[in-house]
Design a protein around this motif. Structure first.
Motif, PDB file in Angstrom:
ATOM      1  N   HIS A 144       0.830  -1.214   0.000  1.00 26.20           N
ATOM      2  CA  HIS A 144       0.000   0.000   0.000  1.00 26.20           C
ATOM      3  C   HIS A 144       0.865   1.265   0.000  1.00 26.20           C
ATOM      4  O   HIS A 144       0.828   2.079   0.923  1.00 26.20           O
ATOM      5  N   SER A 146       2.914   4.311  -2.810  1.00 25.23           N
ATOM      6  CA  SER A 146       2.718   5.027  -4.067  1.00 25.23           C
ATOM      7  C   SER A 146       3.422   4.310  -5.218  1.00 25.23           C
ATOM      8  O   SER A 146       4.314   3.491  -5.018  1.00 25.23           O
ATOM      9  N   ALA A 197      -2.591  -2.125  -8.959  1.00 24.36           N
ATOM     10  CA  ALA A 197      -2.733  -0.772  -8.415  1.00 24.36           C
ATOM     11  C   ALA A 197      -4.127  -0.213  -8.671  1.00 24.36           C
ATOM     12  O   ALA A 197      -4.859  -0.686  -9.548  1.00 24.36           O
ATOM     13  N   ASN A 198      -4.472   0.779  -7.873  1.00 24.06           N
ATOM     14  CA  ASN A 198      -5.669   1.579  -8.117  1.00 24.06           C
ATOM     15  C   ASN A 198      -5.262   3.052  -8.140  1.00 24.06           C
ATOM     16  O   ASN A 198      -4.067   3.354  -8.172  1.00 24.06           O
ATOM     17  N   ASN A 199      -6.214   3.940  -8.093  1.00 24.79           N
ATOM     18  CA  ASN A 199      -5.895   5.377  -8.179  1.00 24.79           C
ATOM     19  C   ASN A 199      -5.086   5.875  -6.988  1.00 24.79           C
ATOM     20  O   ASN A 199      -4.410   6.899  -7.073  1.00 24.79           O
ATOM     21  N   ASP A 200      -5.172   5.166  -5.867  1.00 19.07           N
ATOM     22  CA  ASP A 200      -4.481   5.605  -4.651  1.00 19.07           C
ATOM     23  C   ASP A 200      -3.058   5.072  -4.529  1.00 19.07           C
ATOM     24  O   ASP A 200      -2.281   5.560  -3.715  1.00 19.07           O
ATOM     25  N   GLY A 201      -2.716   4.059  -5.312  1.00 19.60           N
ATOM     26  CA  GLY A 201      -1.370   3.510  -5.204  1.00 19.60           C
ATOM     27  C   GLY A 201      -1.357   2.006  -5.424  1.00 19.60           C
ATOM     28  O   GLY A 201      -2.307   1.431  -5.982  1.00 19.60           O
ATOM     29  N   GLU A 203      -1.736  -1.747  -4.645  1.00 22.66           N
ATOM     30  CA  GLU A 203      -2.493  -2.620  -3.756  1.00 22.66           C
ATOM     31  C   GLU A 203      -1.715  -3.880  -3.402  1.00 22.66           C
ATOM     32  O   GLU A 203      -1.796  -4.381  -2.287  1.00 22.66           O
TER      33      GLU A 203
END
Length: 324
Positions: A144, A146, A197-201, A203
């Motif tokens: 979790h 960047s 990954a998703n938009n936040d970083g 996974e």
């Protein structure tokens, strides 16, 4: 495989070289002595050397060149963070299976196979994953962090793998940025990190590791004799696969914890000292473009600083194919 095979072999391994009575095994596993004997006979058929004597029981003398999930589970550190471990005999790719098992959970887990039929390395290159010779596995971790941390992840983990192999090799083990491990001028290990990954970083990171562990020179295709090696070829004796796996996971965990808590700058000099690329002419391939030059430095973000020999241009590389 019998559902009790892993339990029986785990107990024999745990008590070796002592004898374990069939009655004791039966009582511990809540099965009949007849079931114990059937499992012992099956393990013998698979290549386990087990001595069985009346009035004394059974003792494990040696194991075949394969992974048993019961033993894998027992040799790993008790505080290891994997939610589960799965061991296969033959699969296409541990990396592919790991990707499939990511869905619908937040687990950290380990996929291990005796053989891969379609093992792949970086840039989708095939990786020969012969049965019984090497260590072919994928680890899934959930950092979790960047997106820009994936480059640093590779550098931390490369040191962990290097450190594990060095404990078994008589000769110096080095790193070729970002994630190849060498003994001398020959490659002994490669690993591939893929992120989900998703938009936040990020996974999850799926770290596929292939290590030539007990290959003899004749086990490699002739075309690989000058560029590939194994730990066994630089050791005094055959590598105990379970002891090596425990060492590797221990070193992986050490560097993973560093990655999660420390900037790359804290290990940069250590990484540079472990690298085999300095003061030599190299061929770089980046996005299909090739050039020759030298590696000059690694910055605090883990990027490789190189000089194009022909133009004198300095470049920062995040990822590239490098020929020594």
């Amino acid at each position: 495989m019998s559902k009790y095979n892993n339990n029986v072999i785990q107990m024999l391994y745990q008590y070796a070289p002592d004898y374990v009575s069939g009655e004791f095994i039966a009582n511990q596993l809540h099965i009949s002595r007849t079931t114990v004997k059937k499992n012992i006979d099956k393990l013998k058929e698979e290549g386990c050397e087990i001595e069985s004597l009346n009035q004394r029981g059974h003792r494990l003398l040696s194991l075949p060149d394969k992974w048993y999930q019961g033993i894998v589970t027992s040799v790993l550190p008790e505080d290891i963070y994997f939610n589960h471990i799965e061991v296969f005999d033959t699969i296409e790719s541990t990396q592919l299976v790991a990707k499939q098992k990511l869905v619908g959970n937040q687990d950290h887990f380990l996929i291990l196979s005796n053989e891969q039929s379609k093992g792949k390395g970086r840039f989708n290159r095939p990786w020969d994953s012969a049965k019984g010779k090497g260590l072919w596995m994928s680890l899934v971790v959930r950092p979790h962090v960047s997106f820009d941390m994936i480059t640093k992840f590779n550098l931390f983990i490369a040191l962990g793998i290097r450190d594990a192999i060095q404990q078994y090799s008589n000769d110096e083990v080095s790193v070729k940025w970002p994630n190849d491990i060498y003994i001398g001028n020959q490659k002994v290990c490669g690993f591939l990190s893929e992120m989900v990954a998703n938009n936040d970083g990020i996974e999850a990171v799926i770290c596929g590791i292939g290590i030539n562990m007990n290959h003899q020179a004749d086990d490699f295709d002739e075309a690989l004799h000058s560029i590939a090696t194994s730990i066994r070829l630089h050791a005094d004796e055959k590598i105990n696969r379970y002891a090596f796996l425990a060492t590797l996971i221990e070193q992986f965990d050490k560097r993973y914890q560093q990655f999660m808590t420390q900037p790359f700058s804290t290990i940069k000099e250590e990484y540079k000292n472990a690298t085999n690329m300095w003061h030599r002419k190299l061929r770089f391939t980046e996005n299909g473009t090739q050039f020759e030059g030298q590696a000059l430095d690694i910055d605090d973000s883990g990027y490789l600083i190189v000089e194009n020999e022909q133009t004198g241009e300095l470049k920062k590389l995040m990822s590239a194919d490098i020929d020594l």
